[in-house]
Every structure is written in structure tokens, then in C-alpha cells.
Design a protein around this motif. Structure first.
Motif, PDB file in Angstrom:
ATOM      1  N   ALA A  12      -8.296   9.249  11.173  1.00  0.00           N
ATOM      2  CA  ALA A  12      -9.545   8.539  10.855  1.00  0.00           C
ATOM      3  C   ALA A  12      -9.808   7.533  11.972  1.00  0.00           C
TER       4      ALA A  12
ATOM      5  N   PRO B  66      -3.453   6.965   4.301  1.00  0.00           N
ATOM      6  CA  PRO B  66      -3.555   6.774   5.754  1.00  0.00           C
ATOM      7  C   PRO B  66      -4.510   5.643   6.133  1.00  0.00           C
TER       8      PRO B  66
ATOM      9  N   SER C  73      -4.588  15.020  10.679  1.00  0.00           N
ATOM     10  CA  SER C  73      -5.951  14.523  10.908  1.00  0.00           C
ATOM     11  C   SER C  73      -5.851  13.030  11.182  1.00  0.00           C
TER      12      SER C  73
ATOM     13  N   ARG D  68       0.852  -1.191   0.000  1.00  0.00           N
ATOM     14  CA  ARG D  68       0.000   0.000   0.000  1.00  0.00           C
ATOM     15  C   ARG D  68       0.883   1.234   0.000  1.00  0.00           C
TER      16      ARG D  68
ATOM     17  N   ARG E  46     -15.885   8.888   1.369  1.00  0.00           N
ATOM     18  CA  ARG E  46     -16.060   7.590   0.711  1.00  0.00           C
ATOM     19  C   ARG E  46     -17.423   7.036   1.083  1.00  0.00           C
TER      20      ARG E  46
ATOM     21  N   VAL F 277     -13.128  11.300  10.165  1.00  0.00           N
ATOM     22  CA  VAL F 277     -11.801  11.927  10.048  1.00  0.00           C
ATOM     23  C   VAL F 277     -11.883  13.270  10.766  1.00  0.00           C
TER      24      VAL F 277
ATOM     25  N   SER G  15      -7.252  11.410   0.553  1.00  0.00           N
ATOM     26  CA  SER G  15      -8.136  10.289   0.802  1.00  0.00           C
ATOM     27  C   SER G  15      -8.072   9.336  -0.379  1.00  0.00           C
ATOM     28  N   PRO G  16      -6.986   8.545  -0.434  1.00  0.00           N
ATOM     29  CA  PRO G  16      -6.734   7.754  -1.637  1.00  0.00           C
ATOM     30  C   PRO G  16      -7.763   6.653  -1.877  1.00  0.00           C
ATOM     31  N   GLY G  17      -8.633   6.370  -0.902  1.00  0.00           N
ATOM     32  CA  GLY G  17      -9.769   5.490  -1.196  1.00  0.00           C
ATOM     33  C   GLY G  17     -10.576   6.056  -2.350  1.00  0.00           C
TER      34      GLY G  17
HETATM   35  P1  AMP Z   1      -9.069   1.761   3.849  1.00  0.00           P
HETATM   36  O1  AMP Z   1      -8.151   1.641   5.020  1.00  0.00           O
HETATM   37  O2  AMP Z   1      -8.477   1.269   2.579  1.00  0.00           O
HETATM   38  O3  AMP Z   1     -10.422   1.227   4.145  1.00  0.00           O
HETATM   39  O4  AMP Z   1      -9.250   3.304   3.579  1.00  0.00           O
HETATM   40  C1  AMP Z   1      -9.438   4.212   4.594  1.00  0.00           C
HETATM   41  C2  AMP Z   1      -9.956   5.454   3.995  1.00  0.00           C
HETATM   42  O5  AMP Z   1      -9.920   6.492   4.951  1.00  0.00           O
HETATM   43  C3  AMP Z   1      -9.087   5.889   2.828  1.00  0.00           C
HETATM   44  O6  AMP Z   1      -9.904   6.475   1.830  1.00  0.00           O
HETATM   45  C4  AMP Z   1      -8.204   6.909   3.454  1.00  0.00           C
HETATM   46  O7  AMP Z   1      -7.667   7.791   2.538  1.00  0.00           O
HETATM   47  C5  AMP Z   1      -9.185   7.577   4.432  1.00  0.00           C
HETATM   48  N1  AMP Z   1      -8.466   8.213   5.507  1.00  0.00           N
HETATM   49  C6  AMP Z   1      -7.815   7.617   6.505  1.00  0.00           C
HETATM   50  N2  AMP Z   1      -7.205   8.529   7.284  1.00  0.00           N
HETATM   51  C7  AMP Z   1      -7.486   9.748   6.758  1.00  0.00           C
HETATM   52  C8  AMP Z   1      -7.126  11.082   7.086  1.00  0.00           C
HETATM   53  N3  AMP Z   1      -6.357  11.359   8.145  1.00  0.00           N
HETATM   54  N4  AMP Z   1      -7.607  12.073   6.304  1.00  0.00           N
HETATM   55  C9  AMP Z   1      -8.381  11.798   5.231  1.00  0.00           C
HETATM   56  N5  AMP Z   1      -8.734  10.552   4.864  1.00  0.00           N
HETATM   57  C10 AMP Z   1      -8.294   9.536   5.615  1.00  0.00           C
END
Ligand code: AMP
Ligand code: MG
Length: 330
Positions: free
Chosen positions: A127, A70, A125, A65, A203, A106, A231-233
Motif C-alpha cells: 500500500a 499491513p 502487495s 496493532r 476503504r 495497493v 484489509s483489516p481496516g
Molecule cells: P491504516 O494504516 O490503519 O490507515 O490502514 C491501512 C489500510 O490499508 C488498512 O485497511 C490495511 O488493511 C490496508 N492495506 C495496507 N496494506 C495493504 C495490502 N498490502 N493489501 C491490502 N490492504 C492493505
């Protein structure tokens, strides 16, 4: 915390029952800096001690990853979340309404937060989520610390909803798999940012927009500005099977596998119906399982029947659009 992780324990992770003994063993591995797959109400997660840079680094390595993506920190209660993040009145309102459950918030990082920078990809920030699944909660309590846990799959691949999915994808890269059966919801959590301005949907997921907006008494903003970048999701290609997906298919070609909804393809070989009765909760629960199963047929293309976009359909269509997107963007 210092990692006592030993690569000699690899290559093949054991799968054990997610009973009290299994949870205790998993917690001990997490204490030692290891990584463990575990069931939640959404999908299988891959847990590490969120306070340990070394343990969190192992998650990024196992999933391949990108380290700018994050992780969600899973905690056992709102009180535990308040130690890590600064909750606005709106954020507290959402947490009280939907936790424990499939909603990730978040929020700005709290001054005394113990979740390490790597788990936050260096952001200010964080999550946070309190899961409702009793194995997930049991593991967090037994570990006695926040657990960083993304989905237990290689980055960009279809999320796992059974222990077997995890084993196929990751068993050579992780320490243990807790088998707690199939995940009941089958879609990742909904992610909402409560930073500056109105709460933003980052998301779509297992908690529907309509339920969240009803509690907030206002419409959710969409992702915008720098938050979306972090927010790469939200990246286009994600959740991708090997086969190509053809969305909004009204008919099935003979060379294709079919992911049906409401029986429009008819009873044919290589077709799975997400919900014959057009029930979106049933479709969500079946989505990743059926994508795994159809992908395993080895055909080049999967035709996907149209799915309405209301309620859980928003998140289902979001995942399907990402699964169909050109590769290489996540
Ligand atoms: P996943 O762990 O693949 O389920 O994805 C978690 C989602 O939460 C992803 O889209 C992350 O980019 C988003 N995410 C986690 N931490 C943060 C943060 N500090 N700020 C913005 N988005 C976050
Ligand atoms: Mg994921």
C-alpha cells in the motif's frame, strides 16, 4: 537497518513544533529506529523507517496493532512509489490524478522493493501513498526513505487529528510528537486495490468515490474475495470511542451526548454539530475531533444525527458504523 532505539527514552514523548528543526529531529529519530507522530492532511500518522523490521515492529507494539494488519508506506513521489510497487496503467492514471493527496494504492510488490515484509504483513502487495501535507512530505524527504505510517492511535480507537489527541493516547509508547496543528481533512485516505481485475475500493476515505470513478471512467468494484481478508481496516469494530454510539438518531435523550448534523438536535448541552450548514467536508474535518471531545464527557452514549451518504458522507458513515459496531472484532 539496525535499530538503535533505547527504551530509556520512554515513557513520555515530547511534543515539538513541526518546523524545519522539528522535522530534522524527527528524521534523526526515524534514522535511529524510533517512531514519531506527525501531521498529514488526513489524520496524525505514526512513522517508522519502512525498510527496518525492528522499527516497524515498534509501531505494531505501540499501537497494539495485530501484525496481520499491513501498513501504508508513505513516499515523496510517484517515482519513489514505482521503486516499491508495480503500477498498472490504471494505477498510474490514479496516482497521476490524485497524488500528492489522500489516496492509497495497493499494488503488487516490485521485485527490488525495500519496504520490509513486516510493514506489508508479509503480503506480496504493498500500500503506497504520497501525502500532500507539507510536514508529512518534509519528513519523508528528510528521512530519505519510505515511512510506514498508520494512524497515531491505539488500535481500534478513534484516529487523532491533533497533537493533543496523540499525546493522550500514545505518549508513553512513542519517541516524539510533531505538532503541525489540526489535520485539514480529518478522515483517513481512501484505499484502492489495483491488483487483478478492476480497481477495488478497500476503504472509503477522504478522496471521494465519485471523483475517483470520474478519473477512471468506470465504477469501482467493492471489496471481495481474499483482498478483503487482508484489509483489516474493513474489520467491523474500529475507530471506536469509549461511549456507545446510537446512529441515525432523530432526537436526543437527556442522558446522551449528541453528535449533530444540520442542527436537528437544537442548541443543547453536550451537543456538537459536525456542520450546521450540512457541509460534508466540514463534517469530515470535525468528525474525529468531536468524537474525542464528546467521549471525554464520560457519558455512556452518544446519539448521532443522520448524515447523507453521498460524497464524503460514504466515508463518514463508514467510520460511524465501525465506531458503533460491537467491540472486540479488531
Ligand atoms: P491504516 O494504516 O490503519 O490507515 O490502514 C491501512 C489500510 O490499508 C488498512 O485497511 C490495511 O488493511 C490496508 N492495506 C495496507 N496494506 C495493504 C495490502 N498490502 N493489501 C491490502 N490492504 C492493505
Ligand atoms: Mg487507523
Amino acid at each position: 537497518m539496525k535499530s538503535e532505539y533505547s527504551p530509556a527514552s520512554l515513557p513520555s514523548a515530547r511534543t515539538i513544533a513541526a518546523d524545519a528543526a522539528g522535522i530534522a529531529e524527527a528524521a534523526a529519530i526515524i534514522h535511529g529506529g524510533g517512531i514519531v507522530a506527525f501531521p498529514t492532511e488526513t489524520v496524525y500518522g505514526l512513522a517508522a523507517d519502512a525498510t527496518s523490521e525492528a522499527a516497524v515492529a515498534r509501531i505494531y507494539a505501540a499501537k497494539a496493532r495485530p501484525t496481520f494488519n499491513p501498513l501504508i508506506a508513505h513516499v515523496a513521489s510517484l517515482d519513489a512509489a514505482l521503486e516499491q510497487g508495480l503500477f498498472s496503467a490504471e494505477a498510474q492514471h490514479l496516482a497521476k490524478a490524485f497524488w500528492p493527496g489522500p489516496l492509497t494504492l495497493v499494488v503488487p510488490l516490485a521485485p527490488g522493493a525495500t519496504v520490509c515484509p513486516a510493514a506489508r504483513a508479509g503480503l506480496q502487495s504493498i500500500a503506497l501513498r504520497v501525502p500532500v501535507h507539507k510536514v508529512a512530505l518534509g519528513l519523508i524527504v528528510a528521512a530519505g526513505r519510505p515511512l510506514a505510517a498508520p494512524s497515531a492511535n491505539r488500535s481500534g480507537r478513534v484516529s487523532p487529528v491533533t497533537a493533543a489527541h496523540v499525546a493522550v493516547d500514545l505518549s508513553d509508547a512513542i519517541d516524539l510528537i510533531l505538532d503541525g496543528g489540526r489535520c485539514p481533512m480529518g478522515l483517513e485516505s481512501t484505499v484502492i486495490a489495483c491488483l487483478e481485475g478492476p480497481p477495488r475500493l478497500l476503504r472509503p476515505g477522504a478522496m471521494t468515490r465519485v471523483d475517483i470513478e470520474a478519473v477512471l471512467g468506470q465504477a469501482l468494484a467493492g471489496p471481495a474475495g481474499p483482498i478483503a481478508l487482508h484489509s483489516p481496516g474493513m474489520l467491523a469494530s474500529h475507530y471506536a470511542p469509549r461511549a456507545k454510539l446510537r446512529l441515525e438518531a432523530k432526537t436526543l435523550e437527556s442522558s446522551e451526548a449528541g453528535l449533530d448534523f444540520g442542527g436537528i438536535f437544537g442548541k443543547r448541552k453536550n451537543v456538537l454539530d459536525l456542520s450546521a450548514s450540512r457541509d460534508l467536508a466540514e463534517a469530515a474535518a470535525n468528525l474525529f475531533d468531536f468524537l474525542h471531545e464528546l467521549d471525554a464527557l464520560g457519558l455512556n452514549r452518544i446519539a448521532v444525527a443522520p448524515i447523507p451518504s453521498e460524497g464524503l458522507g460514504e466515508a463518514i458513515n463508514d467510520r460511524l458504523a465501525r465506531a458503533a459496531a460491537p467491540r472486540g472484532s479488531s
